[in-house]
Design a protein around this motif. Sequence first.
Motif, PDB file in Angstrom:
ATOM      1  N   GLN A   4     -79.123 -66.647 105.014  1.00 57.29           N
ATOM      2  CA  GLN A   4     -78.068 -67.182 106.162  1.00 57.29           C
ATOM      3  C   GLN A   4     -78.416 -68.356 106.992  1.00 57.29           C
ATOM      4  OE1 GLN A   4     -75.933 -64.833 107.592  1.00 57.29           O
ATOM      5  NE2 GLN A   4     -75.648 -66.277 109.134  1.00 57.29           N
ATOM      6  N   GLU A   5     -79.548 -68.968 106.451  1.00 54.74           N
ATOM      7  CA  GLU A   5     -80.233 -70.590 107.142  1.00 54.74           C
ATOM      8  C   GLU A   5     -79.096 -71.277 105.772  1.00 54.74           C
ATOM      9  OE1 GLU A   5     -84.137 -73.019 107.350  1.00 54.74           O
ATOM     10  OE2 GLU A   5     -83.638 -71.256 105.886  1.00 54.74           O
ATOM     11  N   PHE A   6     -79.110 -71.035 105.301  1.00 50.69           N
ATOM     12  CA  PHE A   6     -78.505 -71.756 104.271  1.00 50.69           C
ATOM     13  C   PHE A   6     -76.750 -71.749 104.462  1.00 50.69           C
ATOM     14  CE2 PHE A   6     -75.768 -72.922  99.792  1.00 50.69           C
ATOM     15  CZ  PHE A   6     -76.294 -73.747  99.770  1.00 50.69           C
ATOM     16  N   LEU A   7     -76.494 -70.558 104.560  1.00 46.90           N
ATOM     17  CA  LEU A   7     -74.990 -70.243 105.188  1.00 46.90           C
ATOM     18  C   LEU A   7     -74.970 -71.798 106.291  1.00 46.90           C
ATOM     19  CD1 LEU A   7     -74.543 -66.850 103.766  1.00 46.90           C
ATOM     20  CD2 LEU A   7     -73.461 -68.173 102.763  1.00 46.90           C
ATOM     21  N   GLU A   8     -75.472 -71.544 106.997  1.00 45.98           N
ATOM     22  CA  GLU A   8     -75.609 -72.391 108.306  1.00 45.98           C
ATOM     23  C   GLU A   8     -75.880 -73.807 108.541  1.00 45.98           C
ATOM     24  OE1 GLU A   8     -75.635 -70.866 112.131  1.00 45.98           O
ATOM     25  OE2 GLU A   8     -75.457 -68.643 111.028  1.00 45.98           O
ATOM     26  N   LYS A   9     -76.289 -73.494 107.793  1.00 51.98           N
ATOM     27  CA  LYS A   9     -76.549 -75.228 107.198  1.00 51.98           C
ATOM     28  C   LYS A   9     -75.988 -75.620 106.204  1.00 51.98           C
ATOM     29  CE  LYS A   9     -81.903 -75.717 108.388  1.00 51.98           C
ATOM     30  NZ  LYS A   9     -83.063 -75.801 107.258  1.00 51.98           N
ATOM     31  N   ASN A  10     -75.244 -75.143 105.353  1.00 51.62           N
ATOM     32  CA  ASN A  10     -74.118 -75.968 104.421  1.00 51.62           C
ATOM     33  C   ASN A  10     -72.747 -75.304 104.690  1.00 51.62           C
ATOM     34  OD1 ASN A  10     -76.388 -77.314 102.907  1.00 51.62           O
ATOM     35  ND2 ASN A  10     -77.005 -75.665 102.499  1.00 51.62           N
ATOM     36  N   VAL A  11     -72.276 -74.276 105.096  1.00 48.89           N
ATOM     37  CA  VAL A  11     -70.960 -73.700 104.930  1.00 48.89           C
ATOM     38  C   VAL A  11     -70.210 -73.575 106.396  1.00 48.89           C
ATOM     39  CG1 VAL A  11     -69.949 -71.896 104.585  1.00 48.89           C
ATOM     40  CG2 VAL A  11     -71.305 -72.357 102.744  1.00 48.89           C
ATOM     41  N   PHE A  12     -71.458 -73.366 106.904  1.00 48.42           N
ATOM     42  CA  PHE A  12     -71.016 -72.517 108.558  1.00 48.42           C
ATOM     43  C   PHE A  12     -71.359 -74.173 109.335  1.00 48.42           C
ATOM     44  CE2 PHE A  12     -72.015 -68.119 107.407  1.00 48.42           C
ATOM     45  CZ  PHE A  12     -71.001 -68.151 106.646  1.00 48.42           C
ATOM     46  N   VAL A  13     -71.514 -75.140 108.946  1.00 44.68           N
ATOM     47  CA  VAL A  13     -71.704 -76.228 109.496  1.00 44.68           C
ATOM     48  C   VAL A  13     -70.392 -76.831 110.075  1.00 44.68           C
ATOM     49  CG1 VAL A  13     -72.065 -77.709 107.876  1.00 44.68           C
ATOM     50  CG2 VAL A  13     -73.471 -78.365 110.035  1.00 44.68           C
ATOM     51  N   ASP A  14     -70.960 -77.131 111.422  1.00 45.21           N
ATOM     52  CA  ASP A  14     -69.591 -77.781 112.547  1.00 45.21           C
ATOM     53  C   ASP A  14     -67.706 -77.013 112.556  1.00 45.21           C
ATOM     54  OD1 ASP A  14     -70.444 -79.977 113.167  1.00 45.21           O
ATOM     55  OD2 ASP A  14     -70.080 -81.096 110.895  1.00 45.21           O
ATOM     56  N   ALA A  36     -60.783 -71.597 105.612  1.00 42.45           N
ATOM     57  CA  ALA A  36     -59.998 -71.882 104.970  1.00 42.45           C
ATOM     58  C   ALA A  36     -61.150 -73.164 103.908  1.00 42.45           C
ATOM     59  CB  ALA A  36     -58.522 -72.652 104.938  1.00 42.45           C
ATOM     60  N   THR A  37     -61.370 -73.416 105.727  1.00 37.82           N
ATOM     61  CA  THR A  37     -62.999 -75.056 104.654  1.00 37.82           C
ATOM     62  C   THR A  37     -64.037 -73.639 104.652  1.00 37.82           C
ATOM     63  OG1 THR A  37     -62.073 -76.497 106.907  1.00 37.82           O
ATOM     64  CG2 THR A  37     -64.473 -76.117 105.811  1.00 37.82           C
ATOM     65  N   VAL A  38     -64.643 -72.346 104.847  1.00 36.78           N
ATOM     66  CA  VAL A  38     -65.407 -71.537 104.449  1.00 36.78           C
ATOM     67  C   VAL A  38     -65.006 -71.464 102.726  1.00 36.78           C
ATOM     68  CG1 VAL A  38     -66.333 -69.320 104.802  1.00 36.78           C
ATOM     69  CG2 VAL A  38     -66.133 -71.267 106.448  1.00 36.78           C
ATOM     70  N   LEU A  39     -64.195 -71.034 102.330  1.00 35.75           N
ATOM     71  CA  LEU A  39     -63.992 -70.803 100.975  1.00 35.75           C
ATOM     72  C   LEU A  39     -63.949 -71.895 100.273  1.00 35.75           C
ATOM     73  CD1 LEU A  39     -60.677 -68.173 101.702  1.00 35.75           C
ATOM     74  CD2 LEU A  39     -62.980 -67.681 101.330  1.00 35.75           C
ATOM     75  N   GLN A  40     -63.515 -73.195 101.171  1.00 33.25           N
ATOM     76  CA  GLN A  40     -64.145 -73.874 100.517  1.00 33.25           C
ATOM     77  C   GLN A  40     -64.775 -74.179  99.879  1.00 33.25           C
ATOM     78  OE1 GLN A  40     -61.764 -77.207 101.983  1.00 33.25           O
ATOM     79  NE2 GLN A  40     -59.467 -76.753 101.481  1.00 33.25           N
ATOM     80  N   LYS A  41     -65.708 -74.494 100.980  1.00 35.88           N
ATOM     81  CA  LYS A  41     -67.605 -74.964 100.831  1.00 35.88           C
ATOM     82  C   LYS A  41     -68.081 -73.688  99.861  1.00 35.88           C
ATOM     83  CE  LYS A  41     -68.230 -77.191 105.078  1.00 35.88           C
ATOM     84  NZ  LYS A  41     -68.591 -77.922 105.933  1.00 35.88           N
ATOM     85  N   CYS A  42     -67.656 -72.705 100.327  1.00 34.41           N
ATOM     86  CA  CYS A  42     -68.048 -71.165  99.171  1.00 34.41           C
ATOM     87  C   CYS A  42     -67.724 -71.664  97.249  1.00 34.41           C
ATOM     88  CB  CYS A  42     -67.548 -69.887  98.863  1.00 34.41           C
ATOM     89  SG  CYS A  42     -68.192 -69.936 101.469  1.00 34.41           S
ATOM     90  N   VAL A 101     -75.597 -65.729  98.666  1.00 31.07           N
ATOM     91  CA  VAL A 101     -76.233 -67.184  97.748  1.00 31.07           C
ATOM     92  C   VAL A 101     -77.045 -66.928  96.266  1.00 31.07           C
ATOM     93  CG1 VAL A 101     -76.934 -69.355  98.523  1.00 31.07           C
ATOM     94  CG2 VAL A 101     -75.514 -68.441 100.079  1.00 31.07           C
ATOM     95  N   SER A 102     -77.306 -67.444  95.533  1.00 28.07           N
ATOM     96  CA  SER A 102     -77.522 -67.823  94.563  1.00 28.07           C
ATOM     97  C   SER A 102     -79.015 -67.711  95.113  1.00 28.07           C
ATOM     98  CB  SER A 102     -77.151 -68.416  93.104  1.00 28.07           C
ATOM     99  OG  SER A 102     -77.387 -69.999  93.061  1.00 28.07           O
ATOM    100  N   LEU A 103     -80.219 -67.535  94.330  1.00 30.47           N
ATOM    101  CA  LEU A 103     -81.790 -67.671  94.254  1.00 30.47           C
ATOM    102  C   LEU A 103     -81.624 -68.775  94.139  1.00 30.47           C
ATOM    103  CD1 LEU A 103     -83.292 -64.744  93.219  1.00 30.47           C
ATOM    104  CD2 LEU A 103     -82.936 -65.097  95.682  1.00 30.47           C
ATOM    105  N   LYS A 104     -80.906 -70.054  92.997  1.00 33.74           N
ATOM    106  CA  LYS A 104     -81.200 -71.538  92.599  1.00 33.74           C
ATOM    107  C   LYS A 104     -80.388 -72.686  94.069  1.00 33.74           C
ATOM    108  CE  LYS A 104     -79.057 -74.064  88.761  1.00 33.74           C
ATOM    109  NZ  LYS A 104     -78.391 -74.528  87.862  1.00 33.74           N
ATOM    110  N   LEU A 105     -79.541 -71.547  94.488  1.00 33.66           N
ATOM    111  CA  LEU A 105     -78.971 -71.977  95.507  1.00 33.66           C
ATOM    112  C   LEU A 105     -80.130 -72.443  96.447  1.00 33.66           C
ATOM    113  CD1 LEU A 105     -75.352 -71.953  95.772  1.00 33.66           C
ATOM    114  CD2 LEU A 105     -76.560 -74.032  95.658  1.00 33.66           C
TER     115      LEU A 105
END
Length: 108
Positions: A4-14, A36-42, A101-105
């Motif tokens: 959830q933290e990764f998604l908040e900081k890298n995908v859902f930001v702004d 659409a932006t979320v999908l691009q970031k994913c 989100v993969s463990l690697k990310l």
Amino acid sequence: MEQQEFLEKNVFVDLKNVNENFEADNIHQFSEAEFATVLQKCEYFGIGIYTIEAFLNGASFGVSSHDTHNKKATDPKWFKKAFSNFKNGETGMTYAATYKVSLKLLAR
């Protein structure tokens, strides 16, 4: 780092979460343009998307999953197609998804 933290900081930001019950269920819901932006970031990060749920006037309109498309969760073809199908079906919808989100990310 937690998923959830990764998604908040890298995908859902702004991006604006339009889910009115965010505090209760921790599900992020976005307008069509922002989803659409979320999908691009994913796609960029290689984040898996298990399901996409479309909402119309606050009620569930439909759900699509990678299983029904016979694709891996990380294959952007399925989620782009599902999103396109929802967009072409109705206007003014909002969207939510379940992610992996993969463990690697997460280790970054």
